[in-house]
Motif scaffolding. Structure first.
Motif, PDB file in Angstrom:
ATOM      1  N   UNK A 131      58.765   7.856  20.130  1.00  0.00           N
ATOM      2  CA  UNK A 131      58.869   7.266  19.314  1.00  0.00           C
ATOM      3  C   UNK A 131      58.187   5.545  20.013  1.00  0.00           C
ATOM      4  N   UNK A 132      60.058   5.558  19.913  1.00  0.00           N
ATOM      5  CA  UNK A 132      60.443   4.272  20.372  1.00  0.00           C
ATOM      6  C   UNK A 132      59.473   3.414  21.406  1.00  0.00           C
ATOM      7  N   UNK A 133      59.838   4.173  22.602  1.00  0.00           N
ATOM      8  CA  UNK A 133      59.299   3.815  24.235  1.00  0.00           C
ATOM      9  C   UNK A 133      57.509   3.550  24.064  1.00  0.00           C
ATOM     10  N   UNK A 134      57.432   4.120  23.412  1.00  0.00           N
ATOM     11  CA  UNK A 134      56.138   3.794  22.744  1.00  0.00           C
ATOM     12  C   UNK A 134      55.596   2.467  22.021  1.00  0.00           C
ATOM     13  N   UNK A 135      55.708   2.752  21.034  1.00  0.00           N
ATOM     14  CA  UNK A 135      55.800   1.341  19.893  1.00  0.00           C
ATOM     15  C   UNK A 135      56.354   0.329  20.732  1.00  0.00           C
ATOM     16  N   UNK A 136      57.897   0.249  22.096  1.00  0.00           N
ATOM     17  CA  UNK A 136      58.369  -1.173  22.222  1.00  0.00           C
ATOM     18  C   UNK A 136      57.366  -1.419  23.536  1.00  0.00           C
ATOM     19  N   UNK A 137      56.533  -0.122  24.185  1.00  0.00           N
ATOM     20  CA  UNK A 137      55.951  -0.859  25.370  1.00  0.00           C
ATOM     21  C   UNK A 137      54.320  -1.305  24.801  1.00  0.00           C
ATOM     22  N   UNK A 138      54.065  -0.445  23.854  1.00  0.00           N
ATOM     23  CA  UNK A 138      52.381  -1.501  22.680  1.00  0.00           C
ATOM     24  C   UNK A 138      53.290  -2.807  22.659  1.00  0.00           C
ATOM     25  N   UNK A 139      54.414  -2.814  22.256  1.00  0.00           N
ATOM     26  CA  UNK A 139      54.755  -4.050  21.189  1.00  0.00           C
ATOM     27  C   UNK A 139      54.372  -5.166  22.565  1.00  0.00           C
ATOM     28  N   UNK A 140      55.211  -5.371  23.299  1.00  0.00           N
ATOM     29  CA  UNK A 140      55.531  -5.990  24.797  1.00  0.00           C
ATOM     30  C   UNK A 140      53.827  -6.175  25.280  1.00  0.00           C
ATOM     31  N   UNK A 141      53.407  -5.225  25.880  1.00  0.00           N
ATOM     32  CA  UNK A 141      52.277  -5.266  25.667  1.00  0.00           C
ATOM     33  C   UNK A 141      50.965  -6.403  25.646  1.00  0.00           C
ATOM     34  N   UNK A 142      51.222  -6.434  23.867  1.00  0.00           N
ATOM     35  CA  UNK A 142      50.404  -7.028  22.939  1.00  0.00           C
ATOM     36  C   UNK A 142      50.958  -8.262  23.403  1.00  0.00           C
ATOM     37  N   UNK A 143      52.210  -8.309  23.433  1.00  0.00           N
ATOM     38  CA  UNK A 143      52.545  -9.849  23.003  1.00  0.00           C
ATOM     39  C   UNK A 143      52.405 -10.829  24.369  1.00  0.00           C
ATOM     40  N   UNK A 144      51.740  -9.931  25.300  1.00  0.00           N
ATOM     41  CA  UNK A 144      51.711 -10.342  26.921  1.00  0.00           C
ATOM     42  C   UNK A 144      50.813 -10.849  26.709  1.00  0.00           C
ATOM     43  N   UNK A 145      49.997  -9.980  26.234  1.00  0.00           N
ATOM     44  CA  UNK A 145      48.199 -10.623  26.066  1.00  0.00           C
ATOM     45  C   UNK A 145      47.843 -11.278  24.983  1.00  0.00           C
ATOM     46  N   UNK A 146      48.755 -11.826  24.313  1.00  0.00           N
ATOM     47  CA  UNK A 146      47.980 -12.516  22.841  1.00  0.00           C
ATOM     48  C   UNK A 146      48.961 -12.863  22.331  1.00  0.00           C
ATOM     49  N   UNK A 147      48.455 -13.747  21.379  1.00  0.00           N
ATOM     50  CA  UNK A 147      49.661 -14.481  20.199  1.00  0.00           C
ATOM     51  C   UNK A 147      50.126 -13.332  19.607  1.00  0.00           C
ATOM     52  N   UNK A 148      49.531 -12.279  18.718  1.00  0.00           N
ATOM     53  CA  UNK A 148      49.960 -11.054  17.741  1.00  0.00           C
ATOM     54  C   UNK A 148      49.840 -12.257  16.386  1.00  0.00           C
ATOM     55  N   UNK A 149      49.210 -13.329  16.321  1.00  0.00           N
ATOM     56  CA  UNK A 149      49.443 -14.263  14.719  1.00  0.00           C
ATOM     57  C   UNK A 149      48.093 -13.962  14.494  1.00  0.00           C
ATOM     58  N   UNK A 150      48.109 -13.806  12.871  1.00  0.00           N
ATOM     59  CA  UNK A 150      46.702 -14.290  12.430  1.00  0.00           C
ATOM     60  C   UNK A 150      46.453 -15.439  12.418  1.00  0.00           C
ATOM     61  N   UNK A 151      44.443 -15.163  11.839  1.00  0.00           N
ATOM     62  CA  UNK A 151      43.816 -16.419  11.835  1.00  0.00           C
ATOM     63  C   UNK A 151      42.896 -16.435  10.262  1.00  0.00           C
ATOM     64  N   UNK A 152      44.109 -15.675   9.405  1.00  0.00           N
ATOM     65  CA  UNK A 152      43.063 -15.762   8.206  1.00  0.00           C
ATOM     66  C   UNK A 152      43.798 -16.651   7.464  1.00  0.00           C
ATOM     67  N   UNK A 153      42.864 -17.581   6.868  1.00  0.00           N
ATOM     68  CA  UNK A 153      43.447 -19.198   5.740  1.00  0.00           C
ATOM     69  C   UNK A 153      44.521 -18.380   4.886  1.00  0.00           C
ATOM     70  N   UNK A 154      45.559 -19.203   4.223  1.00  0.00           N
ATOM     71  CA  UNK A 154      46.683 -19.122   3.600  1.00  0.00           C
ATOM     72  C   UNK A 154      47.043 -16.840   3.512  1.00  0.00           C
ATOM     73  N   UNK A 155      47.025 -16.634   5.149  1.00  0.00           N
ATOM     74  CA  UNK A 155      47.480 -15.275   4.903  1.00  0.00           C
ATOM     75  C   UNK A 155      48.604 -15.451   6.058  1.00  0.00           C
ATOM     76  N   UNK A 156      49.426 -15.106   5.566  1.00  0.00           N
ATOM     77  CA  UNK A 156      50.959 -15.207   6.719  1.00  0.00           C
ATOM     78  C   UNK A 156      50.915 -14.061   7.706  1.00  0.00           C
ATOM     79  N   UNK A 157      51.152 -13.402   9.266  1.00  0.00           N
ATOM     80  CA  UNK A 157      51.329 -12.474   9.665  1.00  0.00           C
ATOM     81  C   UNK A 157      52.238 -11.333   9.038  1.00  0.00           C
ATOM     82  N   UNK A 158      52.881 -11.902   8.668  1.00  0.00           N
ATOM     83  CA  UNK A 158      53.915 -10.773   8.149  1.00  0.00           C
ATOM     84  C   UNK A 158      53.508  -9.873   7.180  1.00  0.00           C
ATOM     85  N   UNK A 159      52.629 -10.891   5.799  1.00  0.00           N
ATOM     86  CA  UNK A 159      51.626  -9.695   4.387  1.00  0.00           C
ATOM     87  C   UNK A 159      50.905  -8.966   5.478  1.00  0.00           C
TER      88      UNK A 159
END
Length: 498
Positions: free
Chosen positions: A361-389
């Motif tokens: 689980x850890x290996x798959x989660x970290x692999x997916x996380x860093x691939x997504x981070x390298x491919x995009x910004x992992x932020x949200x662009x919904x007005x007035x809504x934060x990414x953590x929420x």
């Protein structure tokens, strides 16, 4: 009847045999772990090189997801900083090169043509405004350097030329039909035109691109952009471009991604299969209500897509709805199986090793996380809504539903009823894909780009968590840890597409 079910239980509950050769899984796990570490290092490296004396490459019109990490690394290696255009205010103490995409390109160029701290403009897939090109633009005005990057355009007639070539001819005086272009790049070289004064530049990619963001993700475009900036603004930059650093970063990223997939495959190759993959081809009677509900939502969404096509405001919500739609379906399936999960008295206990399940689980989660981070910004662009929420709203319900459905599937197999619901029935999973596929087809046929993109967002958030959970579904009969992983993958997928 009950005794026959118990007989089926013995076959599903046997303890899996450990692999005889443990060296190969060990090698695979090491390769995958090293690849994940390299991806993490590449992510950190992209932040090095920032300096207040660097000119800022300011991106305008690149709304939504953006290849921050790769673009940041490229620009830092070339002696520039990266910034997204937000409020229109420019720091008077910094120098800028304004990179504008699509419909923003011409208007931004007109608005900042006289700004002293804007050194020049880069237009990516620019379009011609309805009112036409503004007056006062030619081969010498403005005196700032202007570059245009666009997709493939081999038109041999003026009437069939794309907007980028028309704009370039207007502001440079260069004939791109009978003029002889130069080639930049290797195997997939761009066709480039340069004005006599060396202050107007046009690059037509070897690949088609309808929107500027399609080019931003390309390593070829980023390399060419770095080369153009380093040559044109050599006096403003405090160092020369390091193309070796740019190319090596991309090479290491691609190699690490493939190494991670290869390592995981080798690690899983010899592990015992605890639970076979989806076998159920028909919908059991107890799940037909849930399938009917899913079908009803699918029909309602299809009607909604048609309605959204006529409203720009509604179209903007299509991506959010489709991204979270898998969670709605999982909630319906969980409610449908609630009585079986809670009130069935069958004594089912997991036999898989906790450490192995956690490691996968850890290996798959970290692999997916860093691939997504390298491919995009992992932020949200919904007005007035934060990414953590957004992440919390996606993670917590998905964790609960996925854990319940995994347990239901394991329990159903244990009593001899076969796989069930989301994780054990191919028909139900395919039904969950229908809304996204419909949105993609509808958007393509009726040229509704926002609907098409929304369809791909829904397809991504449906497929990625399900597909990446396959190793744990096959090699572990645990429910909680795979449920946590599914929640993490779903939350990351939502952040990646929104």
């Amino acid at each position: 009847m009950r005794s026959s079910a118990r007989t089926g239980r013995t076959g599903n509950a046997r303890q899996p045999q450990e692999p005889v050769n443990k060296t190969i899984p060990l090698i695979g796990s090491i390769v995958a772990a090293v690849a994940v570490i390299i991806l993490f290092v590449l992510y950190l490296v992209s932040f090095s090189g920032e300096n207040r004396r660097n000119p800022i490459v300011l991106f305008s019109g690149a709304d939504g997801n953006f290849p921050v990490v790769s673009m940041q690394n490229t620009l830092h290696r070339a002696g520039f900083d990266l910034q997204r255009f937000e409020d229109g205010e420019l720091d008077p103490d910094r120098q800028y090169i304004l990179v504008s995409l699509d419909d923003n390109a011409v208007s931004d160029m007109a608005a900042y043509r006289d700004s002293d701290n804007v050194l020049g403009f880069v237009l990516v897939c620019p379009t011609i405004p309805e009112e036409g090109l503004p007056s006062g633009f030619d081969s010498s005005e403005p005196s700032k350097d202007i570059a245009i990057f666009a997709g493939k355009d081999n038109s041999s007639e003026v009437v069939s030329m794309g907007a980028p070539r028309v704009i370039f001819e207007r502001i440079s005086g260069v004939d791109t039909v009978y003029g002889v272009p130069t080639a930049r790049g290797g195997l997939f070289a761009s066709r480039c035109f340069v004005s006599m004064a060396q202050n107007r530049y046009l690059s037509l990619s070897a690949f088609g691109a309808d929107e500027g963001k399609e080019l931003l993700y390309s390593p070829l475009f980023q390399n060419e952009l770095a080369g153009y900036l380093s040559i044109t603004y050599r006096d403003a930059a405090i160092k020369d471009a390091s193309f070796a650093g740019i190319n090596m970063w991309f090479i290491m990223a691609f190699v690490s991604i493939f190494a991670c997939i290869f390592g995981l495959s080798v690690y899983l190759m010899l592990l015992p299969v605890v639970v076979s993959d989806i076998k159920q081809e028909k919908v059991p009677a107890r799940e037909k209500i849930a399938v009917a509900a899913i079908g009803g939502i699918t029909v309602a969404f299809a009607i909604g897509v048609v309605a959204m096509a006529f409203s720009e405001r509604l179209r903007s919500y299509a991506g959010i709805i489709l991204a979270f739609l898998p969670l709605v379906f999982m909630f319906i399936l969980t409610l449908n199986r609630f009585r079986f999960i809670v009130f069935d008295k069958t004594d089912y206990k997991s036999r898989s090793k906790m450490k192995r399940t956690a490691f996968m689980s850890v290996l798959i989660a970290l692999s997916a996380l860093f691939i997504m981070l390298i491919s995009g910004d992992m932020d949200t662009y919904i007005s007035h809504v934060s990414a953590p929420l957004i992440a919390a709203v996606a993670f917590v319900p998905d964790l609960l539903c996925a854990t319940c459905l995994l347990y239901s599937d394991r329990k159903s197999r244990f009593v001899g009823e076969g796989g069930c619901s989301y994780f054990g029935n191919r028909v139900i999973f395919l039904l969950m894909l229908i809304p996204s596929v419909f949105a993609i087809i509808f958007g393509i046929i009726f040229r509704q780009h926002e609907i098409t993109v929304a369809g791909f967002k829904g397809l991504y958030t449906t497929l990625v968590p399900f597909v990446l959970l396959v190793p744990l579904r096959r090699h572990s009969d645990q429910s909680l840890i795979p449920g946590i992983l599914h929640g993490i993958l779903f939350a990351m997928s939502v952040l990646f597409v929104l």
